[in-house]
Design a protein around this motif. Structure first.
Motif, PDB file in Angstrom:
ATOM      1  N   ALA A 141      -0.092  -0.633  12.930  1.00 35.06           N
ATOM      2  CA  ALA A 141      -0.002  -1.797  12.985  1.00 35.06           C
ATOM      3  C   ALA A 141      -1.348  -2.925  12.219  1.00 35.06           C
ATOM      4  O   ALA A 141      -2.765  -1.995  13.089  1.00 35.06           O
ATOM      5  CB  ALA A 141       0.252  -1.900  14.439  1.00 35.06           C
ATOM      6  N   GLY A 142      -1.051  -3.459  11.515  1.00 32.23           N
ATOM      7  CA  GLY A 142      -2.094  -4.322  10.841  1.00 32.23           C
ATOM      8  C   GLY A 142      -3.121  -3.220  10.025  1.00 32.23           C
ATOM      9  O   GLY A 142      -4.525  -3.844   9.299  1.00 32.23           O
ATOM     10  N   ALA A 143      -2.446  -2.210   9.473  1.00 35.06           N
ATOM     11  CA  ALA A 143      -2.828  -1.266   8.637  1.00 35.06           C
ATOM     12  C   ALA A 143      -4.055  -2.411   7.107  1.00 35.06           C
ATOM     13  O   ALA A 143      -3.245  -2.987   6.500  1.00 35.06           O
ATOM     14  CB  ALA A 143      -2.312  -0.077   8.454  1.00 35.06           C
ATOM     15  N   TYR A 144      -4.718  -2.133   6.351  1.00 36.30           N
ATOM     16  CA  TYR A 144      -5.086  -2.310   5.241  1.00 36.30           C
ATOM     17  C   TYR A 144      -4.863  -1.471   4.791  1.00 36.30           C
ATOM     18  O   TYR A 144      -4.714  -0.188   3.802  1.00 36.30           O
ATOM     19  CB  TYR A 144      -6.723  -2.220   5.476  1.00 36.30           C
ATOM     20  CG  TYR A 144      -7.896  -3.139   6.109  1.00 36.30           C
ATOM     21  CD1 TYR A 144      -7.603  -4.227   5.344  1.00 36.30           C
ATOM     22  CD2 TYR A 144      -7.603  -3.682   7.496  1.00 36.30           C
ATOM     23  CE1 TYR A 144      -8.334  -6.056   6.113  1.00 36.30           C
ATOM     24  CE2 TYR A 144      -8.177  -4.264   7.882  1.00 36.30           C
ATOM     25  CZ  TYR A 144      -8.432  -6.058   7.490  1.00 36.30           C
ATOM     26  OH  TYR A 144      -9.466  -6.743   8.221  1.00 36.30           O
ATOM     27  N   PHE A 145      -4.728  -2.718   3.366  1.00 35.91           N
ATOM     28  CA  PHE A 145      -4.484  -1.708   1.946  1.00 35.91           C
ATOM     29  C   PHE A 145      -5.263  -2.645   0.799  1.00 35.91           C
ATOM     30  O   PHE A 145      -5.098  -3.223   0.524  1.00 35.91           O
ATOM     31  CB  PHE A 145      -2.130  -1.847   1.263  1.00 35.91           C
ATOM     32  CG  PHE A 145      -2.526  -2.060   0.310  1.00 35.91           C
ATOM     33  CD1 PHE A 145      -2.779  -0.577  -0.738  1.00 35.91           C
ATOM     34  CD2 PHE A 145      -2.109  -2.274  -0.978  1.00 35.91           C
ATOM     35  CE1 PHE A 145      -2.154   0.228  -1.336  1.00 35.91           C
ATOM     36  CE2 PHE A 145      -1.836  -2.353  -2.116  1.00 35.91           C
ATOM     37  CZ  PHE A 145      -1.791  -0.850  -2.421  1.00 35.91           C
TER      38      PHE A 145
END
Length: 486
Positions: A141-145
């Protein structure tokens, strides 16, 4: 720090993936990370996995390396997802250069705007949105790309507006331009400071300071003109510096594509470019370079694997942003860099919805952009021409609207300086038909495009361009490297 999984999409970009992994492993807190490598090429994936595993083993690190062609599996539980994909590979890229040449459009790189860059965006954006869907559904959840893939602004725009994930676009043009300025001014380590702002590949050094002293336009011009190498290789950048008053981040060849004054007449191109290396303006230069590097890697893989068996040296960590961003987010050690983000008023004289490249700070709280920058008017005008093309291109890629795609190509500064509307319409039809396998959003438009091409009246020519070099074989590359190292 909790267990950390980093997924790299397009990990088959072997050299770049190796650099990213080495940088990350230079951070002590990341010794036990998991790298989840994914690519559509099992062959490339096996090579890069072997290289990264060797780095980990030689340095006695507990890091875990996995590799799979199942992208969704690689993204499961990932906190960070890094993309360095080239959708369509070199086959599609060759069409990005070859087909526009038939209509007189001579590109050096063709991966940001211009006809090639716009079509590259059409191939990339549907895939980027698939990445984002997987990130939303299976990543942490909330991962950065973190997107390294070009066309940077278009990909980042699509990921933020339509992909709905935490996205940061990353490039290294600012770092390279800063290194040049430091060299011509004779700056030592840590002595040069600057603010660089604009849009990707049209970013401008609006404030340059040496040991705290502000460097003016005339001093910078004199420094570049006195340099024995840059004075010959960077003719476009120096000319723009004289006329706009600020230096551009982008290489001579790349910058000449975005400003139509330097490539619109074949007889003018030789005046502004330098053939000592592809990046200074050679026709299809980056296509030649990437083709040669792929062939070389395939042949010399055992050598590359042996070179991976060296001890990591944190002092040699590169200035690529990714590892520094991850370090700041995970440890709180503040990192200042230049990032691609939604403008939202950061640059006062560019549209709120566009993707800018500008200074920001990263810490545990995330990325915070430095607001209140106003570009010189000539720089803003140049950026605006590209922004309008980018906006139309993103919307066309998402909707599959071929007429909007043609309007985007028509408004490209270089294409518009060379082609009339009838030529643009036929050129786009030809490119869409040639690249149909990578353009699912235009499936319904293909029949009509083929019919129009069958009746096309625009005359084209087979043309290699104004300044073309042949792809060299591996033996020639080895000899060149031997001479440089001698």
């Amino acid at each position: 720090m909790s267990s950390l999984k980093i997924a790299i999409i397009g990990a088959g970009s072997v050299g770049f993936t190796k650099k990213l992994c080495m940088d990350i492993l230079c951070v002590p807190e990341f010794a036990d990370v998991e790298f989840a490598l994914t690519d559509i090429s099992e062959h490339n994936l096996s090579m890069v996995k072997a290289i990264v595993e060797r780095i980990v083993a030689v340095n006695h690190l507990p890091a875990k390396i996995t590799a799979t062609t199942d992208r969704r599996k690689a993204l499961e539980g990932a906190r960070y997802v890094i993309s360095c994909v080239r959708v369509g590979g070199l086959d599609a890229y060759a069409d990005d250069i070859r087909i526009p040449l038939k209509y007189g459009v001579d590109q050096c790189v063709g991966d940001t705007i211009c006809a090639g860059g716009i079509l590259y965006g059409q191939r990339n954006i549907p895939v980027i949105l698939d990445f984002c869907k997987d990130i939303r559904e299976v990543a942490e959840a909330g991962a950065y790309f973190l997107n390294y893939a070009n066309p940077m602004a278009m990909n980042t725009w699509a990921a933020i507006d339509y992909g709905k994930v935490n996205t940061i676009g990353l490039c290294h043009g600012v770092q390279h331009g800063g290194e040049q300025i430091a060299e011509v001014l004779g700056a030592g380590p840590g002595e040069l400071d600057f603010i660089c702002s604009g849009i990707n590949h049209q970013t401008w050094f609006v404030d340059v300071r040496l040991k705290g002293r502000k460097i003016g336009k005339d001093e910078l011009i004199a420094a570049f003109e006195a340099h024995p190498v840059y004075s010959q290789q960077e003719k476009v950048r120096i000319d723009v510096l004289k006329r706009f008053g600020v230096y551009s981040t982008e290489s001579n060849g790349h910058l000449s594509e975005y400003l139509p004054w330097y490539r619109k007449r074949p007889q003018e191109i030789d005046r502004w470019i330098d053939m000592s290396d592809w990046i200074h303006g050679e026709t299809g230069g980056y296509l030649r370079y990437t083709t040669e590097q792929r062939n070389w890697f395939e042949t010399d893989f055992p050598v590359f694997l042996e070179e991976a068996g060296k001890t990591l040296d944190p002092a040699k960590r590169s200035n690529e942003h990714a590892s520094h961003i991850l370090e700041a987010l995970e440890t709180g050690r503040v990192y200042r860099g230049h990032f691609n983000q939604k403008n939202n008023g950061v640059i006062t004289n560019l549209p709120s919805d566009c993707i800018i490249e500008s200074p920001g700070f990263v810490d545990r709280f995330g990325l915070n952009m430095a607001a209140g920058i106003t570009l010189p008017e000539a720089c803003a005008a140049t950026c605006m021409a590209s922004i309008n093309v980018q906006r139309m291109s993103v919307h066309a890629a998402v909707t599959g609207d071929i007429d909007l795609l043609k309007a985007a190509v028509l408004h490209d500064p270089l294409v518009g300086a060379i082609c009339n509307p009838e030529e643009v319409w036929q050129m786009v039809d030809e490119m869409v038909v040639a690249q149909a396998q990578w353009l699912p959003q235009y499936a319904d438009a293909l029949g009509a495009a083929r019919a129009r091409l069958a009746k096309g009246t625009v005359k084209t020519r087979e043309w290699a361009g104004s300044a073309r070099r042949e792809v060299r074989n591996v033996e020639a590359l080895r000899e060149e490297k031997r001479l440089k190292d001698a």
